[in-house]
Design a protein around this motif. Structure first.
Motif, PDB file in Angstrom:
ATOM      1  N   GLY A 142       0.722  -1.414   0.580  1.00  5.74           N
ATOM      2  CA  GLY A 142      -0.205   0.341   0.233  1.00  5.74           C
ATOM      3  C   GLY A 142       0.935   1.226   0.000  1.00  5.74           C
ATOM      4  N   GLU A 143       0.220   2.246  -0.698  1.00  8.95           N
ATOM      5  CA  GLU A 143       1.172   3.425  -0.433  1.00  8.95           C
ATOM      6  C   GLU A 143       1.322   4.735   0.750  1.00  8.95           C
ATOM      7  OE1 GLU A 143      -0.303   6.039  -3.740  1.00  8.95           O
ATOM      8  OE2 GLU A 143      -0.097   4.006  -5.451  1.00  8.95           O
ATOM      9  N   ARG A 144       2.021   4.843   0.834  1.00  6.31           N
ATOM     10  CA  ARG A 144       2.011   6.193   1.985  1.00  6.31           C
ATOM     11  C   ARG A 144       1.631   7.670   1.446  1.00  6.31           C
ATOM     12  NH1 ARG A 144       5.814   2.464   3.310  1.00  6.31           N
ATOM     13  NH2 ARG A 144       5.943   1.575   4.939  1.00  6.31           N
ATOM     14  N   VAL A 145       0.471   7.844   1.640  1.00  2.17           N
ATOM     15  CA  VAL A 145       0.018   9.328   1.832  1.00  2.17           C
ATOM     16  C   VAL A 145      -0.211   9.232   2.704  1.00  2.17           C
ATOM     17  CG1 VAL A 145      -1.517   8.039  -0.850  1.00  2.17           C
ATOM     18  CG2 VAL A 145      -2.539   8.755   1.435  1.00  2.17           C
ATOM     19  N   THR A 146      -0.310  11.245   2.565  1.00  2.25           N
ATOM     20  CA  THR A 146      -0.727  12.234   3.357  1.00  2.25           C
ATOM     21  C   THR A 146      -2.252  12.902   3.730  1.00  2.25           C
ATOM     22  OG1 THR A 146       1.165  13.201   3.211  1.00  2.25           O
ATOM     23  CG2 THR A 146       0.127  14.741   4.521  1.00  2.25           C
ATOM     24  N   ASP A 147      -2.806  12.896   4.867  1.00  2.00           N
ATOM     25  CA  ASP A 147      -3.798  13.439   4.937  1.00  2.00           C
ATOM     26  C   ASP A 147      -4.053  14.780   4.902  1.00  2.00           C
ATOM     27  OD1 ASP A 147      -6.752  13.521   5.705  1.00  2.00           O
ATOM     28  OD2 ASP A 147      -6.653  12.555   7.937  1.00  2.00           O
ATOM     29  N   ARG A 148      -4.488  14.980   3.590  1.00  2.00           N
ATOM     30  CA  ARG A 148      -4.255  16.558   3.870  1.00  2.00           C
ATOM     31  C   ARG A 148      -5.196  17.482   4.252  1.00  2.00           C
ATOM     32  NH1 ARG A 148      -0.786  17.744   0.116  1.00  2.00           N
ATOM     33  NH2 ARG A 148       0.176  15.903  -1.829  1.00  2.00           N
ATOM     34  N   GLU A 149      -6.059  16.454   4.671  1.00  2.00           N
ATOM     35  CA  GLU A 149      -8.145  17.678   5.477  1.00  2.00           C
ATOM     36  C   GLU A 149      -7.213  17.511   7.236  1.00  2.00           C
ATOM     37  OE1 GLU A 149     -10.169  19.232   4.304  1.00  2.00           O
ATOM     38  OE2 GLU A 149      -9.360  18.755   2.356  1.00  2.00           O
ATOM     39  N   ASP A 150      -6.320  17.116   7.614  1.00  2.00           N
ATOM     40  CA  ASP A 150      -5.907  17.191   8.826  1.00  2.00           C
ATOM     41  C   ASP A 150      -5.026  17.920   9.549  1.00  2.00           C
ATOM     42  OD1 ASP A 150      -4.389  16.635  11.974  1.00  2.00           O
ATOM     43  OD2 ASP A 150      -3.718  14.520  10.840  1.00  2.00           O
ATOM     44  N   PRO A 151      -4.974  18.975  10.258  1.00  2.00           N
ATOM     45  CA  PRO A 151      -3.718  19.733  10.053  1.00  2.00           C
ATOM     46  C   PRO A 151      -2.296  19.614  10.350  1.00  2.00           C
ATOM     47  CG  PRO A 151      -6.192  20.944  11.331  1.00  2.00           C
ATOM     48  CD  PRO A 151      -6.319  18.993  11.053  1.00  2.00           C
ATOM     49  N   ALA A 152      -2.499  17.804  11.234  1.00  2.00           N
ATOM     50  CA  ALA A 152      -1.333  17.545  11.035  1.00  2.00           C
ATOM     51  C   ALA A 152      -0.266  17.184  10.391  1.00  2.00           C
ATOM     52  CB  ALA A 152      -1.465  16.971  12.460  1.00  2.00           C
ATOM     53  N   ARG A 153      -1.563  16.930   9.065  1.00  2.69           N
ATOM     54  CA  ARG A 153      -0.643  16.322   8.214  1.00  2.69           C
ATOM     55  C   ARG A 153      -0.016  15.093   8.102  1.00  2.69           C
ATOM     56  NH1 ARG A 153      -2.780  18.646   3.764  1.00  2.69           N
ATOM     57  NH2 ARG A 153      -2.242  21.232   3.262  1.00  2.69           N
ATOM     58  N   ALA A 154      -1.100  14.087   9.015  1.00  6.65           N
ATOM     59  CA  ALA A 154      -0.489  13.084   9.421  1.00  6.65           C
ATOM     60  C   ALA A 154      -0.425  11.758   7.979  1.00  6.65           C
ATOM     61  CB  ALA A 154      -1.650  11.885   9.872  1.00  6.65           C
ATOM     62  N   GLN A 155       0.383  11.326   8.171  1.00  9.93           N
ATOM     63  CA  GLN A 155       1.099  10.460   7.692  1.00  9.93           C
ATOM     64  C   GLN A 155       0.257   8.898   6.715  1.00  9.93           C
ATOM     65  OE1 GLN A 155       3.585  10.948   4.538  1.00  9.93           O
ATOM     66  NE2 GLN A 155       3.101  12.985   5.206  1.00  9.93           N
ATOM     67  N   LEU A 156      -0.264   8.618   6.594  1.00 10.48           N
ATOM     68  CA  LEU A 156      -1.379   6.915   6.460  1.00 10.48           C
ATOM     69  C   LEU A 156      -0.432   6.007   5.660  1.00 10.48           C
ATOM     70  CD1 LEU A 156      -4.615   9.111   5.423  1.00 10.48           C
ATOM     71  CD2 LEU A 156      -3.485   8.406   8.313  1.00 10.48           C
ATOM     72  N   LYS A 157      -0.369   5.183   5.414  1.00  5.89           N
ATOM     73  CA  LYS A 157      -0.066   3.548   4.963  1.00  5.89           C
ATOM     74  C   LYS A 157      -1.591   2.856   4.879  1.00  5.89           C
ATOM     75  CE  LYS A 157       2.056  -0.230   3.804  1.00  5.89           C
ATOM     76  NZ  LYS A 157       0.899  -1.315   3.627  1.00  5.89           N
ATOM     77  N   LEU A 158      -2.025   3.101   3.373  1.00 10.60           N
ATOM     78  CA  LEU A 158      -2.636   2.589   2.215  1.00 10.60           C
ATOM     79  C   LEU A 158      -2.608   0.997   2.593  1.00 10.60           C
ATOM     80  CD1 LEU A 158      -3.251   4.770  -0.352  1.00 10.60           C
ATOM     81  CD2 LEU A 158      -4.590   4.999   1.975  1.00 10.60           C
ATOM     82  N   PRO A 159      -4.024   0.356   2.888  1.00  8.59           N
ATOM     83  CA  PRO A 159      -3.802  -1.278   2.959  1.00  8.59           C
ATOM     84  C   PRO A 159      -2.493  -1.941   1.687  1.00  8.59           C
ATOM     85  CG  PRO A 159      -5.754  -0.794   3.599  1.00  8.59           C
ATOM     86  CD  PRO A 159      -4.586   0.103   2.900  1.00  8.59           C
TER      87      PRO A 159
END
Length: 391
Positions: A337-354
């Motif tokens: 799974g790709e790593r993406v940034t949650d752009r709606e999160d003020p902290a710009r959390a980094q997400l790892k997709l399944p």
């Protein structure tokens, strides 16, 4: 020809095939007894599953949504093809076999022309042959065959046949000291079929040899461990004349290399290519099945130096004999799974997709730390580093 005569000829010819010889087989529209065939590799786990299913049938939920009520086996079908018709998960072939063990005692005894009937009763499903006279009629006739008695194969063997003996993975780089081509006739750099190749090295007087390109290391994409050395198959060569040493006019000793003729080639040969004796040919009897234990592996390389591969291509994985891999194992291949940034999160959390399954692999050749697998299905391109697990 009387039926008794056909049966006698069939028995003798199958015996010849069991010894590895090509033979003419008589194809009738009947299923012969299992005793006339070699012992196929059916594991205790597969037999246990089949016995359990034979007692109660398969839940209707296990059937494919569009499973047919009946199906006539066609020439060119495989056990995998038929499993896909009736079951949601084709690698669960013992369930197809076990639906009626009284009739289907060995899945390799399913022939073109036979009619399979799906019986649904009390929430369960049973598969049986339709033995009604006149349903399917094939006249006995002789035909050339390299498949045991005309029975259907488990998977498309023609896709992997060239790799069963010619694809080689070595524990060490033994080819560094193997006999090598040093020159061609008349200074030729690239050598084709029928050309002479002059070879230097330690040779035994065997007629048939295989030609390989220098082996390359196969590295685990996770640990960087060298798992083995893959030697690309170039072709075959025939031993013609031994090498020797001669004394020149100036008294110096000169080396005369051995002479070979290149008989078959997948690619042009050349100086530096290595030779190895031709070994006995494997007679594959594949039975698709899921691994009994969890598997966590990865794709090591695409055969032929490609960057990616699709359906019907060959890959190497970083699991082998030491890890419990067997010829016939079916694996799921997963894209990380790709790593993406949650752009709606003020902290710009980094997400790892399944990780998502996007294909299936069929293991057909197993070495100590590496196995070769055929890509059965691929929704997207398979790449080095893709994970593979039990399906």
């Amino acid at each position: 020809m009387p039926l008794e005569t056909c049966s006698m000829i069939l028995r003798h010819r199958r015996a010849a095939l069991a010894l590895g010889a090509a033979a003419l087989t008589v194809l009738g529209g009947w299923a012969s007894t299992a005793a006339a065939f070699p012992n196929y590799p059916i594991t205790e786990g597969q037999r246990r599953t089949a016995n359990e299913v034979a007692q109660a049938g398969v839940p209707l939920s296990e059937l494919a949504p569009d499973a047919p009520d009946a199906y006539v086996v066609k020439r060119g079908d495989t056990l995998w093809d038929i499993s896909k018709l009736f079951l949601r998960r084709p690698w669960r072939w013992p369930e197809l076999w076990g639906m009626n063990m009284a009739q289907i005692r060995n899945p390799h005894l399913i022939y073109p022309g036979q009619r399979l009937v799906l019986v649904r009763k009390d929430g369960r499903a049973y598969l049986q042959f339709d033995d009604q006279p006149g349903v399917v009629k094939l006249s006995p006739r002789a035909r050339a065959s390299d498949v045991d008695g005309g029975a259907i194969a488990a998977i498309p063997l023609h896709l992997i046949q060239p790799f069963l003996n010619d694809a080689v993975v070595l524990d060490g780089n033994e080819f560094e000291t193997a006999p090598r081509i040093v020159a061609g006739r008349e200074g030729r750099v690239l050598l084709g079929r029928g050309d002479s190749a002059y070879v230097r090295g330690e040779l035994t007087p065997r007629r048939d040899w295989r030609v390989f390109r220098n082996a390359k290391p196969l590295k685990d994409p996770v640990t960087a461990e060298v798992l083995g050395y893959e030697a690309a198959y170039v072709g075959s060569a025939e031993y013609v004349r031994a090498g020797s040493t001669v004394t020149a006019a100036d008294g110096q000793t000169e080396i005369v290399p051995a002479t070979f003729t290149l008989t078959t080639l997948r690619q042009e040969a050349g100086a530096g290519d290595r030779l190895a004796p031709t070994g006995p040919r494997d007679e594959p009897n594949f039975v698709p099945h899921a691994p009994a234990q969890p598997v966590q592996g990865a794709v090591v390389s695409i055969y032929g130096d490609g960057l990616s591969a699709g359906q019907n291509q060959i890959v190497a994985i970083n699991r082998g004999r030491r890890d419990g891999m067997e010829a016939g194992h079916v694996l799921a291949v997963l894209r990380t799974g790709e790593r993406v940034t949650d752009r709606e999160d003020p902290a710009r959390a980094q997400l790892k997709l399944p990780d998502e399954a996007h294909g299936q692999l069929f293991v057909f050749r197993v070495f100590e730390r590496v196995s070769y697998a055929l890509i059965l299905t691929a929704q997207t391109a398979v790449r080095v580093g893709d994970r593979c697990t039990q399906p």
